[in-house]
Design a protein around this motif. Structure first.
Motif, PDB file in Angstrom:
ATOM      1  N   HIS A  56       2.492   1.620  -3.415  1.00 35.55           N
ATOM      2  CA  HIS A  56       1.500   2.060  -4.411  1.00 35.55           C
ATOM      3  C   HIS A  56       1.269   3.568  -4.302  1.00 35.55           C
ATOM      4  N   LYS A  57       1.154   4.051  -3.078  1.00 35.87           N
ATOM      5  CA  LYS A  57       0.926   5.487  -2.881  1.00 35.87           C
ATOM      6  C   LYS A  57       2.133   6.305  -3.334  1.00 35.87           C
TER       7      LYS A  57
ATOM      8  N   ASP B 130       0.838  -1.208   0.000  1.00 36.25           N
ATOM      9  CA  ASP B 130       0.000   0.000   0.000  1.00 36.25           C
ATOM     10  C   ASP B 130       0.869   1.253   0.000  1.00 36.25           C
TER      11      ASP B 130
ATOM     12  N   HIS C 118       8.653  -3.221 -13.564  1.00 32.71           N
ATOM     13  CA  HIS C 118       7.639  -4.262 -13.366  1.00 32.71           C
ATOM     14  C   HIS C 118       8.120  -5.668 -13.688  1.00 32.71           C
TER      15      HIS C 118
ATOM     16  N   ASN D 122       9.882   5.281  -9.095  1.00 32.74           N
ATOM     17  CA  ASN D 122       9.646   4.602 -10.366  1.00 32.74           C
ATOM     18  C   ASN D 122       9.657   3.111 -10.101  1.00 32.74           C
TER      19      ASN D 122
ATOM     20  N   LYS E 276       4.247   5.498  -5.628  1.00 34.72           N
ATOM     21  CA  LYS E 276       4.244   5.450  -7.098  1.00 34.72           C
ATOM     22  C   LYS E 276       3.189   6.412  -7.637  1.00 34.72           C
ATOM     23  N   GLU E 277       2.008   6.376  -7.056  1.00 36.17           N
ATOM     24  CA  GLU E 277       0.900   7.225  -7.481  1.00 36.17           C
ATOM     25  C   GLU E 277       1.263   8.708  -7.361  1.00 36.17           C
ATOM     26  N   GLU E 278       1.994   9.058  -6.309  1.00 41.17           N
ATOM     27  CA  GLU E 278       2.387  10.448  -6.079  1.00 41.17           C
ATOM     28  C   GLU E 278       3.722  10.794  -6.745  1.00 41.17           C
ATOM     29  N   LYS E 279       4.237   9.857  -7.537  1.00 41.95           N
ATOM     30  CA  LYS E 279       5.444  10.041  -8.353  1.00 41.95           C
ATOM     31  C   LYS E 279       6.727  10.247  -7.554  1.00 41.95           C
ATOM     32  N   TRP E 280       6.802   9.631  -6.381  1.00 46.73           N
ATOM     33  CA  TRP E 280       8.027   9.661  -5.585  1.00 46.73           C
ATOM     34  C   TRP E 280       8.999   8.582  -6.026  1.00 46.73           C
TER      35      TRP E 280
END
Length: 91
Positions: A54-55, A51, A66, A63, A57-61
């Protein structure tokens, strides 16, 4: 891993949670790094680390590569601050 309280506080002022700040510091120091290793270094439960990642990554902190396992790399905090400043100035 021991965390510098001043660094944690600075990252929290930029909007990260305590777990997010610890995770970002570990990724900065050890990256590219997988989620299991991050959980071990931060003492964040493995069930929670995904979690947090994911956050971030979502906030672009961070990279994400995959592959298997997924590897996380920290973005330069100066770039993040510049992007946020630009966004605020556009409003």
């Amino acid at each position: 891993m021991m965390f510098d309280e001043k660094m944690l506080s600075s990252l929290q002022k930029l909007g990260l949670t305590n777990y997010g700040a610890k995770t970002y510091i570990v990724i900065t120091n050890f990256g590219p790094i997988d989620a299991s290793s991050i959980a071990k270094e931060t003492n964040i439960p493995r069930t929670k680390i995904y979690d947090v990642l994911h956050k971030l990554k979502e906030e672009k902190w961070v990279n994400v590569d995959h592959g298997r396992p997924m590897l996380f790399t920290a973005r330069d905090p100066r770039n993040i601050i510049d992007e946020r400043r630009s966004t605020l100035l556009q409003k």
